[in-house]
Every structure is written in structure tokens, then in C-alpha cells.
Design an enzyme around this catalytic site. Structure first.
Site, PDB file in Angstrom:
ATOM      1  N   GLY B  40       3.348  15.131   7.489  1.00  0.00           N
ATOM      2  CA  GLY B  40       3.727  13.752   7.198  1.00  0.00           C
ATOM      3  C   GLY B  40       5.204  13.655   6.888  1.00  0.00           C
ATOM      4  O   GLY B  40       5.783  14.525   6.227  1.00  0.00           O
ATOM      5  N   ALA B  44       7.163  10.235   1.137  1.00  0.00           N
ATOM      6  CA  ALA B  44       6.757  11.401   0.367  1.00  0.00           C
ATOM      7  C   ALA B  44       7.049  12.685   1.148  1.00  0.00           C
ATOM      8  O   ALA B  44       7.639  13.630   0.622  1.00  0.00           O
ATOM      9  CB  ALA B  44       5.276  11.311   0.009  1.00  0.00           C
ATOM     10  N   SER B 284       6.276 -10.355   2.643  1.00  0.00           N
ATOM     11  CA  SER B 284       6.629  -9.801   1.339  1.00  0.00           C
ATOM     12  C   SER B 284       6.145 -10.702   0.218  1.00  0.00           C
ATOM     13  O   SER B 284       6.242 -11.917   0.257  1.00  0.00           O
ATOM     14  CB  SER B 284       8.130  -9.633   1.224  1.00  0.00           C
ATOM     15  OG  SER B 284       8.442  -9.341  -0.112  1.00  0.00           O
ATOM     16  N   ARG B 330      -1.373  -8.616  -7.939  1.00  0.00           N
ATOM     17  CA  ARG B 330      -1.983  -8.788  -6.622  1.00  0.00           C
ATOM     18  C   ARG B 330      -3.492  -8.934  -6.650  1.00  0.00           C
ATOM     19  O   ARG B 330      -4.053  -9.756  -5.925  1.00  0.00           O
ATOM     20  CB  ARG B 330      -1.665  -7.567  -5.774  1.00  0.00           C
ATOM     21  CG  ARG B 330      -0.218  -7.496  -5.455  1.00  0.00           C
ATOM     22  CD  ARG B 330       0.100  -6.232  -4.734  1.00  0.00           C
ATOM     23  NE  ARG B 330       1.508  -6.275  -4.367  1.00  0.00           N
ATOM     24  CZ  ARG B 330       2.140  -5.295  -3.772  1.00  0.00           C
ATOM     25  NH1 ARG B 330       1.508  -4.184  -3.479  1.00  0.00           N
ATOM     26  NH2 ARG B 330       3.405  -5.418  -3.457  1.00  0.00           N
ATOM     27  N   ARG B 435      -2.343  -1.221  -7.816  1.00  0.00           N
ATOM     28  CA  ARG B 435      -0.931  -0.837  -7.778  1.00  0.00           C
ATOM     29  C   ARG B 435      -0.057  -2.069  -7.927  1.00  0.00           C
ATOM     30  O   ARG B 435      -0.302  -3.085  -7.287  1.00  0.00           O
ATOM     31  CB  ARG B 435      -0.613  -0.149  -6.448  1.00  0.00           C
ATOM     32  CG  ARG B 435       0.830   0.253  -6.315  1.00  0.00           C
ATOM     33  CD  ARG B 435       1.060   1.029  -5.044  1.00  0.00           C
ATOM     34  NE  ARG B 435       0.980   0.203  -3.851  1.00  0.00           N
ATOM     35  CZ  ARG B 435       1.956  -0.577  -3.405  1.00  0.00           C
ATOM     36  NH1 ARG B 435       3.088  -0.673  -4.070  1.00  0.00           N
ATOM     37  NH2 ARG B 435       1.813  -1.278  -2.305  1.00  0.00           N
ATOM     38  N   LEU B 441       6.673   3.004  -3.181  1.00  0.00           N
ATOM     39  CA  LEU B 441       7.894   3.660  -2.704  1.00  0.00           C
ATOM     40  C   LEU B 441       8.415   4.579  -3.794  1.00  0.00           C
ATOM     41  O   LEU B 441       8.822   5.713  -3.556  1.00  0.00           O
ATOM     42  CB  LEU B 441       8.944   2.602  -2.347  1.00  0.00           C
ATOM     43  CG  LEU B 441       8.515   1.576  -1.288  1.00  0.00           C
ATOM     44  CD1 LEU B 441       9.663   0.634  -0.966  1.00  0.00           C
ATOM     45  CD2 LEU B 441       8.051   2.276  -0.016  1.00  0.00           C
TER      46      LEU B 441
HETATM   47  C1  LIG Z   1       3.570  -3.813   5.206  1.00  0.00           C
HETATM   48  C2  LIG Z   1       3.706  -2.970   3.969  1.00  0.00           C
HETATM   49  C3  LIG Z   1       4.673  -3.279   3.012  1.00  0.00           C
HETATM   50  C4  LIG Z   1       4.822  -2.499   1.870  1.00  0.00           C
HETATM   51  N1  LIG Z   1       5.787  -2.834   0.965  1.00  0.00           N
HETATM   52  C5  LIG Z   1       5.959  -2.061  -0.122  1.00  0.00           C
HETATM   53  C6  LIG Z   1       6.990  -2.355  -1.056  1.00  0.00           C
HETATM   54  O1  LIG Z   1       7.744  -3.311  -0.898  1.00  0.00           O
HETATM   55  N2  LIG Z   1       7.140  -1.548  -2.116  1.00  0.00           N
HETATM   56  C7  LIG Z   1       6.343  -0.466  -2.322  1.00  0.00           C
HETATM   57  O2  LIG Z   1       6.533   0.233  -3.301  1.00  0.00           O
HETATM   58  N3  LIG Z   1       5.361  -0.162  -1.445  1.00  0.00           N
HETATM   59  C8  LIG Z   1       5.148  -0.932  -0.357  1.00  0.00           C
HETATM   60  N4  LIG Z   1       4.140  -0.619   0.526  1.00  0.00           N
HETATM   61  C9  LIG Z   1       3.356   0.597   0.347  1.00  0.00           C
HETATM   62  C10 LIG Z   1       4.155   1.803   0.811  1.00  0.00           C
HETATM   63  O3  LIG Z   1       4.923   1.464   1.936  1.00  0.00           O
HETATM   64  C11 LIG Z   1       3.293   2.993   1.201  1.00  0.00           C
HETATM   65  O4  LIG Z   1       2.330   3.218   0.244  1.00  0.00           O
HETATM   66  C12 LIG Z   1       4.144   4.252   1.300  1.00  0.00           C
HETATM   67  O5  LIG Z   1       5.241   4.031   2.144  1.00  0.00           O
HETATM   68  C13 LIG Z   1       3.350   5.438   1.785  1.00  0.00           C
HETATM   69  O6  LIG Z   1       4.226   6.522   1.997  1.00  0.00           O
HETATM   70  P1  LIG Z   1       3.692   7.967   2.320  1.00  0.00           P
HETATM   71  O7  LIG Z   1       4.893   8.823   2.449  1.00  0.00           O
HETATM   72  O8  LIG Z   1       2.690   8.360   1.311  1.00  0.00           O
HETATM   73  O9  LIG Z   1       2.922   7.863   3.704  1.00  0.00           O
HETATM   74  P2  LIG Z   1       3.298   7.227   5.136  1.00  0.00           P
HETATM   75  O10 LIG Z   1       4.591   6.558   5.151  1.00  0.00           O
HETATM   76  O11 LIG Z   1       2.090   6.479   5.548  1.00  0.00           O
HETATM   77  O12 LIG Z   1       3.481   8.480   6.057  1.00  0.00           O
HETATM   78  C14 LIG Z   1       2.422   9.236   6.542  1.00  0.00           C
HETATM   79  C15 LIG Z   1       2.977  10.328   7.402  1.00  0.00           C
HETATM   80  O13 LIG Z   1       1.961  11.258   7.669  1.00  0.00           O
HETATM   81  C16 LIG Z   1       1.874  11.526   9.034  1.00  0.00           C
HETATM   82  N5  LIG Z   1       0.470  11.873   9.280  1.00  0.00           N
HETATM   83  C17 LIG Z   1      -0.644  11.270   8.804  1.00  0.00           C
HETATM   84  N6  LIG Z   1      -1.747  11.922   9.200  1.00  0.00           N
HETATM   85  C18 LIG Z   1      -1.320  12.963   9.923  1.00  0.00           C
HETATM   86  C19 LIG Z   1      -1.981  14.018  10.596  1.00  0.00           C
HETATM   87  N7  LIG Z   1      -3.306  14.134  10.591  1.00  0.00           N
HETATM   88  N8  LIG Z   1      -1.232  14.924  11.256  1.00  0.00           N
HETATM   89  C20 LIG Z   1       0.129  14.831  11.277  1.00  0.00           C
HETATM   90  N9  LIG Z   1       0.800  13.864  10.640  1.00  0.00           N
HETATM   91  C21 LIG Z   1       0.080  12.954   9.971  1.00  0.00           C
HETATM   92  C22 LIG Z   1       2.405  10.315   9.731  1.00  0.00           C
HETATM   93  O14 LIG Z   1       2.898  10.649  10.996  1.00  0.00           O
HETATM   94  C23 LIG Z   1       3.495   9.901   8.763  1.00  0.00           C
HETATM   95  O15 LIG Z   1       4.666  10.637   9.057  1.00  0.00           O
HETATM   96  C24 LIG Z   1       3.974  -1.405   1.671  1.00  0.00           C
HETATM   97  C25 LIG Z   1       3.007  -1.093   2.612  1.00  0.00           C
HETATM   98  C26 LIG Z   1       2.861  -1.885   3.747  1.00  0.00           C
HETATM   99  C27 LIG Z   1       1.741  -1.591   4.686  1.00  0.00           C
END
Ligand SMILES: Cc1cc2nc3c(=O)[nH]c(=O)nc-3n(C[C@H](O)[C@H](O)[C@H](O)COP(=O)(O)OP(=O)(O)OC[C@H]3O[C@@H](n4cnc5c(N)ncnc54)[C@H](O)[C@@H]3O)c2cc1C
Ligand code: FES
Lengths: 246, 637
Positions: B40, B44, B284, B330, B435, B441
Site C-alpha cells: 500500500g 500510511a 467536503s 457525522r 471518526r 489523514l
Molecule cells: C472522498 C474522501 C474524502 C476524504 N476526506 C478526508 C479528509 O478530508 N480528512 C481526513 O482525515 N480523511 C479523509 N478521508 C479518509 C482518508 O482519506 C482515508 O481514510 C485515508 O486516506 C486512508 O489512507 P491509507 O493510507 O490507510 O489507505 P489508502 O489511501 O486507501 O491506500 C491503500 C493502498 O493500499 C494499496 N492496496 C490495497 N490493497 C492492496 C493489495 N491487496 N495489494 C497491493 N496493494 C494494495 C492500494 O494500492 C493503495 O496504495 C476521506 C476519504 C474519502 C473517500
């Protein structure tokens, strides 16, 4: 709405591709272009035929995955939208739509409408960042940045890396893409220490990757879904000259 | 199983410092002898990979996109929290900690949340140094907005593209480490299994999505940063590819799953308009700062909103919650919208929408003011609905947006499998049952930049790692199983596409395990889900071949896991006989319809243990204690 689609089909990197024709019916004007393709694919799948491959993910114009060359335009006829945001109401009912992948030597086709854009990755890897290890950053407010600069840096940083600029350019130049990053970092004081090296390395890499030269037609700005301005190309050129001279 | 959360000793303010002092370090020269897999590249994953590589570890990074920058984090709009108190409005680490524990309805671990609040300021420092163009004031200093139910202004933002800019910052750091050779990146790879050797996480098997080949990767530890599982509902604000597979495979290999039923349903999304729609689009939450939410007082009122006079409108949030008004958290805003629509006050062609009206703000501040602040959102709304929200109110409806549940992790972010860590949305840790805005983020980057670089060192320094290569029998066996599943999927040749079946699962989840749940509905879902799964195995059609780029096959492989995780989500929702945060059990509410917790019985993390195909999960409980923020009834009145 009904459409006749001429879509580029290509099995893999090494095969020769060709256009295939599909007729779609019952398309709602509110559907996005990709949802229309979903409908085509549903029909293909039901007939156990290989579906049309296209890149997509966020479907809201921000991840930069999607990118189709539609009727000779990158991301289709509307200005300032990506393919996933484009709605079918902008097409003529009963018309023919030609759908192709990005064309560029630097972006080989992987399958159907999916291209390999990793050349962009290598341009960024060459220097499109500020070298700061985790934990070594000073307090965020210790470095004021004039609002106008911050805003302009943000305009440049809005690039989604979709490659429309390259697809739109008759020379397949990656100048708009690269200059957006160079410009963003040149506008911020944090970017200053590495500014010379950055622009030189990135330009070198761009040349090596097989992108063409910029001949100032500005088609890139026209087709950029984020309306990134060619003024960043001008800034990059200044940065480049400065790096060479001083 | 006895769960050990490994919360360090000492007063909460000192736990993290004490811990960092007490844990083992890997000697600088030895770091290059260790390899870590990071699956991923969202906030994160990319922050973790870059930070570990900077320390000198060898990092193998994979994701299913061609480029790390396309991860779902890119879509986050609103902002990221940090209690810098630049506004002088009374913010502090303590207040952010307090708000987050309370916002999560007392179902999160205090020590983790405190640490999150503690490091959040460093995140902003780090991002600014990377060149993230946060919004600034005229004096050149950083701007803040108030967001998602917070009474102080602590949210940093980059227009409506905060996630994009933060991710590009981390992607820069990540790209720099690719350039240095310490990160080896493999794009278009999907992890399909976790490999345990001698009870340690030692590798993964991934499918090369371009060629279909199965590939094995070996390491000394594995980090999953694979995002949330909201797409179980089919329609969600998640990116289309976001999926549950990585954490689900790890779960089936022994990692406990924490609070699977805690799902966040976001109040401000563009309503569903018809059946072909492939996803829901979030607008948003910042819109709630200046838009007023209302429905007609008369049910079934189909007049044009402009023709409905003021005294025939019900600004229900302002009426019910005079002190928070439209800015309630929310879960409250979503639940109330659903309730209004269920009672027949909904608007639009489907009746499943409420108005979000900017008329007052436009009258007060002028259209240009609104345009500057929200122009891109109004444009997006227009492109999707063909309506002009400057002239007519927007229509909004809640949509699945975030999953608070995820793999159970201890204070070190390690799962119950030694050497397997989970970061970001994929873990269950910091948000409890709900949340708050702008905190995902923050959590993703806290995990990746500031927590895992320390805690993984402790594990690597304290354990021995027998030499393993990719020809180890475990990789072969796993590959064989994956091949079998894929061949099975291709050979069913039924009549229904993956999407058709997945959509039906999503409907069951929305109907019975969505914003409001009850015992009868959940039991019904437990009957329906296995039936649907069976139908999937009998009637799905997956065209194409295994050894090529095959998007339908990718979807089918992911869908299999949705059918399984859905059952666990419902099981968890059914067992939790209380309402809390995003989990509203209709049987447990106060007289005026607020969620009613049962702290005596349910103040714990439900960590579910997989027992095998067709068997029931075992429930393990991690009791939660609240020493610093005493549980009280959340009141936003
Ligand atoms: C529209 C929207 C708006 C948002 N706005 C906000 C905000 O304003 N503020 C806030 O704090 N949060 C916000 N959130 C929530 C926040 O964006 C997410 O919770 C956060 O970005 C998740 O980050 P992550 O790094 O955990 O995972 P992700 O960004 O989902 O990344 C997952 C990664 O894992 C990889 N992956 C997954 N499964 C596999 C697999 N089996 N094999 C290989 N690779 C894999 C993908 O390719 C990707 O690179 C929002 C969410 C959405 C949907
Ligand atoms: S699918 Fe993400 S920009 Fe189009």
C-alpha cells in the site's frame, strides 16, 4: 441515448491493436463516460468476451488514473474535466465516438486503453521533491510564504499526473507535467536549496524517456483537466537557464 | 486468546516517551540487513516506506496502481488536524485527545489517541518542509479552518485537495528513496496472500496484474497499509479498487479483526440517482460550515425548494441541536438525514435526499465569496447533477465513507501475527466507533512517519529470522491455492457479472447493516449473505484468462472477500447490543433518538478470530479503560 463506439483493442504490449465497433443503447445522459463503458463491458462479460481494459479508480477526477483519447481530444470534448467526470450529456445522441489510448512513444500500451505511464515516475524520482528526512523538519510556521506564492504553488501542485498534456501534444512533450512540479517547488522557499540540481536532473530524465520537445503550441494547457497554466513552462525554462548559467 | 495491547506504563503524557526509550533499537549499521515489505502506498504506506528507507532498511513496496501517487488517499478533500493552536482559540494536545476519544464515543484506546494527538503537530512540520502548499493567510502564515464538529480551528488544508497534497508530499519522499535504491517499488501488483513461516510474517504472494503471474516476496516483517473495506457496500465514496483482500487474507492467517461493524456514513454526499451509478461522490464536509440543512415541513412536498417559504421549512439540525446546529458530528448528521427521509420528508426524485442550502450565505457574503471557498465543489456538483447550486439548494444524502474497524493492533501497531503490522485505515485503532473529520489523514501519517519507524525496530532487534527464500514450500502452497481459486472463478461461466452480485450484497449491507440496525434485520442479513455467496460461486461469469491483464478477474477475486467480510461485519453488529457512534442499534436509543451506549457491558474492542471456512468466529475482548476522559453521554444540543 444510443452510440456507436469505435474502441481501440490490443491484447498486450506486444500485439498489434485495431479498432472494434460496439453499439450501446439506453445510455442515460447523466452517466459518466466510464459508466457508459461499464455498460459495454457488462454486455461483453455476459457474452463471455474479454472486457475492454481501461484505467480508473477514484472516479472523481483526482487520482489521475483515467485518461482516454476521445474523438481526438484528451479526456474528451469538455474543458477542465477528466474522463471519469465527463458526462454523456455532452455527446450527440446517435453519434459515433472514437476511443483510443494515449499515444506516445513514452507511454506504451499495456492493454486496450491502458498505457504504461511509469516514465512520469522516473522524472519525479530524478528530483521532483524536497530532500527532508522524517523528523528533521523545523516548526511549520517558522517559514512564512507569501500567500500569492503559496496559491500559485498550489495551482501547479494540482497536477494529477494523468498524462493528458503528453497525449495532447503533437511532439509528446512532458513539459507541462514536469514544469508543474519544478514550478511548485521553485515558488516555495523550502525548495530553494535544491533548485538547480532538481531542474537539471528532471530535464535530463525527461529527454532520456523519449518525450519530445516543446514547440509552444499550448495544446497541453487546453487539454489539461486541471487547467494547469503554461506559465509554469516559462518558469521552468527560466529555472533551467539559471541553473546552467549560475 | 489473551490480547495484550502493550500499553506502556506511566501517565498518559509520558507513555510514548517512555516507550521510545525502553524499546530496543536496531544499530544504524545493521538496518540494511533487514527487509520490510510495505503493501500500500496511500498516506500510511508511502510515509512508512519512505521513513523506513531513510533509516536504512531495505523496503519492498507494492500497490495495485501503476504509481504510488494514485492511492485512494489522494481523494481526501477537507483537511488534516493538528492542535498547533495558531488561532489562539484554546486548542491543545489535550483538547484534541479529548475530542477524539469523545467523538469516537468511548470505544477507542486512550493511550493510542493521546499519542496521535501528540505527534500530529510534527506531521504538519514535516509536510510543510516537503513543500505541501497548505492554505495560508495574507501574512504568509498557515491558515486553519474548523471542521467536522470541532469547536476550535485546527484543520490544515490545501484547498479542497488536502489528501492529494499530503500524498504527493509523501510520494516525493518515497520517490527520493526509490532513487536512492532503498525502496524497490512494484506497481500493478495485488497482494493475495500473507506467508507465515515459523509463526512469523515473512512474506507475501502477489499477482502481477499486467501479466497475471504470481510473485513471491520475502522479508523480515510485513506492513499492511491497504486502506478500508467500505466497498463491501458496493456504493461508497471509496475509490473503485479499494478493497478488503489484503487484510482479509491476513485475518484468515490468524490476525484478529477489531470492531468490523464500525462503519462511518458520511452526511454530505451526492445522492444516488439511478441504478447504473458506480460510486457515490463525497462533497467536503466543510460545506456544512456555510450551508444550512433542511427538509420541507410537509411530507411529500414536491414544490420547487425556492417556492417553499421559510416557515414551511424544517432546519432540523438547528432545531434539534441548537449549540452545534449543522456542525454536529457525522454520525448524528447522517442518522438524522436518514430519519427525515424515512419519515417521508426526503426530497428529490427518489425521496432519499435533504437540502443543503447556501442562499443565506450568498445573501450575506455574496456569490464571489462562496465561489472562492467552495467553487470547485459547486462545479463538481453541477457536472454530476446538471444543477446550479448557487441558485437552487444542493441535495445530499449519506454514503458509506470510512471503516473504523480493521485488523486489531497493539500499541506498536502489530497485529496478533508476529511481524505483521497494520497502519492507516486498515487497522482498527484510533477512531473508536466514529471518526471525526480530518483525523484519518492525521492517523495515516502519524502511523507511517512517526510510530512504525520506532516500533518495528523493537521487533527486528528482539527476534531471530531464519534465512528464507522465495522457493520455500509455503510460497508454493499458497500460489497453488490462489491458482485454484482463480481457475474456479474462470470456469463457473454463469450468468451474472461480478458487479451485479456485488451490488446485491451492497444492498443487503445498506439495508440491514447501515446507518441504523436492528436484531431482526441483522439476522436476516446473516441468512442472505451466505445465499448470495453461494449464488456467486454458482452463477458468476468471469471472462478472459488468468495469465493476462483481466479487470473482471481482479474484481471477482476481491468480491469473494467482500462476501466473507460482510458476514463478519453483521456478526459483530448483532453481538453489540448497544448503540455507539456510527453503530446505531435501533433497540438502544434514548427517548429523543440519541445513541445509547452500554458501558458496563460493551466497553471493549471486539476482536474476532477466524476459525476456518464455514465455522463461527471466536470473540475476544480487549477491555477499554478510561482514566482520563470519563465516559459521558455525548451531547451536541
Ligand atoms: C472522498 C474522501 C474524502 C476524504 N476526506 C478526508 C479528509 O478530508 N480528512 C481526513 O482525515 N480523511 C479523509 N478521508 C479518509 C482518508 O482519506 C482515508 O481514510 C485515508 O486516506 C486512508 O489512507 P491509507 O493510507 O490507510 O489507505 P489508502 O489511501 O486507501 O491506500 C491503500 C493502498 O493500499 C494499496 N492496496 C490495497 N490493497 C492492496 C493489495 N491487496 N495489494 C497491493 N496493494 C494494495 C492500494 O494500492 C493503495 O496504495 C476521506 C476519504 C474519502 C473517500
Ligand atoms: S478515475 Fe481518478 S481521475 Fe479519473
Amino acid at each position: 441515448m444510443n452510440f456507436k463506439l469505435k474502441i481501440w483493442r490490443q491484447y498486450d504490449r506486444n500485439s498489434k491493436g485495431k479498432f472494434a465497433v460496439y453499439n450501446v443503447t439506453d445510455i442515460s445522459p447523466d452517466m459518466s463516460f466510464l459508466e457508459m463503458l461499464d455498460a459495454v463491458n457488462r454486455n461483453l462479460a455476459k457474452k463471455s468476451e474479454d472486457v475492454i481494459a481501461f484505467d480508473h479508480d477514484c472516479r472523481e477526477g483526482i487520482c489521475g488514473s483515467c485518461g482516454l483519447y476521445i474523438d481526438g481530444r484528451a479526456h474528451g470534448p469538455q474543458r477542465g474535466v477528466t474522463t471519469c467526470e465527463l458526462r454523456m450529456r455532452h455527446f450527440k445522441d446517435g453519434g459515433t465516438i472514437i476511443v483510443e489510448p494515449w499515444h506516445s512513444k513514452a507511454f506504451p500500451v499495456i492493454k486496450d486503453l491502458v498505457v504504461d505511464r511509469t516514465a512520469f515516475e522516473r522524472i519525479i524520482q530524478a528530483g521532483g521533491y524536497i530532500s527532508v528526512d522524517t523528523g528533521s523538519a523545523p516548526e511549520a510556521s517558522s517559514l512564512p510564504v507569501p500567500k500569492a506564492n503559496a496559491e500559485e504553488a498550489m495551482d501547479a501542485a494540482a497536477c494529477i499526473g494523468c498524462g493528458a498534456c503528453v497525449a495532447a501534444c503533437k511532439n509528446s512533450s512532458a513539459m507541462l507535467f514536469m514544469s508543474a512540479k519544478v514550478s511548485q517547488l521553485a515558488l516555495l522557499p523550502q525548495g530553494d536549496p535544491e533548485r538547480k540540481r532538481r531542474v537539471q536532473k528532471m530535464v535530463e530524465t525527461m529527454d532520456r524517456e523519449g518525450f519530445g520537445l516543446c514547440s509552444n503550441t499550448y495544446a497541453c494547457e487546453q487539454e489539461c483537466p486541471k487547467k494547469i497554466s503554461v506559465s509554469h513552462i516559462a518558469r521552468m525554462n527560466r529555472e533551467f537557464i539559471r541553473a546552467k548559467l549560475f | 486468546m489473551v490480547l495484550n495491547s502493550k500499553i506502556p506504563e506511566g501517565p498518559i503524557q509520558q507513555k510514548w516517551d517512555n516507550h521510545r526509550f525502553n524499546i530496543k533499537l536496531v544499530n544504524a549499521a545493521n538496518k540494511r540487513k533487514y527487509t520490510v515489505i510495505v503493501v500500500g502506498t496511500g498516506l500510511a504506506g508511502s510515509s512508512a516506506a519512505a521513513s523506513l528507507a531513510e533509516l536504512g532498511y531495505n523496503v519492498i513496496s507494492l500497490c495495485y496502481h501503476e504509481s504510488p501517487r494514485r492511492a485512494h488517499s489522494i481523494a481526501a478533500q477537507g483537511g488534516i488536524n493538528a492542535p498547533k493552536n495558531y488561532k489562539n482559540d484554546g486548542d491543545s494536545i489535550w483538547r484534541l485527545f479529548y475530542d477524539t476519544v469523545k467523538g469516537g464515543d468511548y470505544r477507542a484506546r486512550e493511550a493510542n489517541v493521546y499519542r496521535l494527538a501528540q505527534v500530529s503537530g510534527n506531521i504538519i512540520d514535516q509536510c510543510v518542509a516537503q513543500g505541501v502548499p497548505f492554505g495560508r493567510e495574507y501574512g504568509g502564515l498557515l491558515g486553519n479552518r474548523s471542521f467536522g464538529g470541532a469547536q476550535v480551528s485546527r484543520t490544515f488544508y490545501a484547498r479542497g485537495q488536502t489528501g492529494q497534497q499530503l500524498l504527493l508530499g509523501a510520494y516525493g519522499a518515497f520517490s527520493r528513496q526509490i532513487n536512492s535504491g532503498r525502496i524497490k517499488f512494484y506497481g500493478r501488483r495485488e497482494m493475495l496472500d500473507l506467508i507465515l513461516i515459523e509463526n512469523q510474517a515473512r512474506g507475501i504472494v502477489a499477482r502481477n496484474l499486467e501479466t497475471g503471474a504470481l510473485e513471491s516476496y520475502v522479508a523480515d516483517a510485513v506492513i499492511l497499509a491497504t486502506g478500508g473495506y467500505g466497498n463491501t457496500f458496493y456504493l461508497a465514496t471509496m475509490a473503485k479498487y479499494s478493497n478488503a483482500t489484503a487484510i482479509w487474507k491476513a485475518h484468515k492467517k490468524g490476525a484478529l479483526f477489531g470492531n468490523p461493524c464500525f462503519t462511518q456514513i458520511h452526511p454530505t454526499c451526492i445522492p444516488l440517482s439511478s441504478d447504473y451509478q458506480s460510486k457515490l461522490t463525497l462533497m467536503s464536509e466543510s460545506l456544512r460550515n456555510d450551508g444550512r440543512i433542511w427538509v420541507p415541513k410537509k411530507s411529500g412536498d414536491v414544490r420547487n425548494p425556492k417556492d417553499i417559504p421559510e416557515d414551511e421549512r424544517d432546519y432540523y439540525l438547528e432545531r434539534m441541536y441548537p449549540s452545534f446546529g449543522n456542525l454536529v458530528p457525522r454520525d448524528v448528521a447522517s442518522r438524522r438525514a436518514k430519519e427525515m427521509c424515512d419519515k417521508g420528508f426526503g426530497v428529490g426524485s427518489t425521496g432519499l435526499a435533504v437540502y443543503l442550502d447556501f442562499a443565506d450565505t450568498i445573501n450575506r457574503n455574496g456569490k464571489p465569496w462562496v465561489e472562492e471557498k467552495y467553487g470547485n465543489l459547486f462545479d463538481m456538483y453541477h457536472e454530476i447533477t446538471a444543477e446550479n447550486a448557487y441558485q437552487t439548494p444542493m441535495r445530499i444524502y449519506p454514503a458509506v465513507h470510512y471503516t473504523m474497524g480493521g485488523l486489531w493492533v497493539d500499541y506498536n501497531l502489530m497485529t496478533t501475527i508476529p511481524g505483521l503490522y497494520t497502519l492507516g485505515e486498515a487497522n482498527f485503532s484510533d477512531h473508536g466507533a466514529n471518526r471525526l473529520g480530518a483525523s484519518a489523514l492525521m492517523q495515516g501519517l502519524a502511523d507511517g512517519y512517526f510510530i512504525i519507524p520506532y516500533t518495528i525496530g523493537d521487533y527486528l532487534a528482539s527476534n531471530k529470522f531464519p534465512a528464507v527464500k522465495t522457493d520455500h514450500i509455503s510460497f508454493k502452497e499458497s500460489g497453488k491455492k490462489i491458482d485454484e481459486t482463480i481457475n474456479q472463478l474462470l470456469s463457473i461461466k454463469g450468468k451474472r457479472t461480478v458487479d451485479e452480485l456485488h451490488k446485491r450484497l451492497g444492498k443487503v449491507m445498506y439495508d440491514y447493516c447501515g446507518m441504523a440496525r436492528n436484531e431482526a434485520g441483522l439476522k436476516k442479513a446473516l441468512e442472505l449473505i451466505p445465499q448470495l455467496r453461494e449464488e456467486f460461486y454458482k452463477d458468476v461469469i468471469v471472462p478472459g484468462t488468468a495469465d493476462s491483464f483481466n479487470p473482471e478477474l481482479e474484481k471477482a477475486v476481491r468480491a469473494l472477500d467482500y462476501f466473507e467480510i460482510a458476514e463478519l461485519m453483521v456478526t459483530d453488529a448483532l453481538h453489540r447490543e448497544e448503540s455507539c457512534g456510527g453503530h446505531l442499534r435501533e433497540e438502544y436509543q434514548t427517548e429523543d433518538g440519541e445513541a445509547k451506549r452500554n458501558d458496563d457491558k460493551y466497553s471493549y474492542v471486539a476482536a474476532w478470530e477466524y476459525k476456518g471456512n464455514g465455522l463461527k468466529w471466536d470473540l475476544n475482548k480487549e477491555p477499554l479503560t478510561f482514566e482520563y476522559v470519563k465516559p459521558s453521554t455525548r451531547s451536541y444540543k
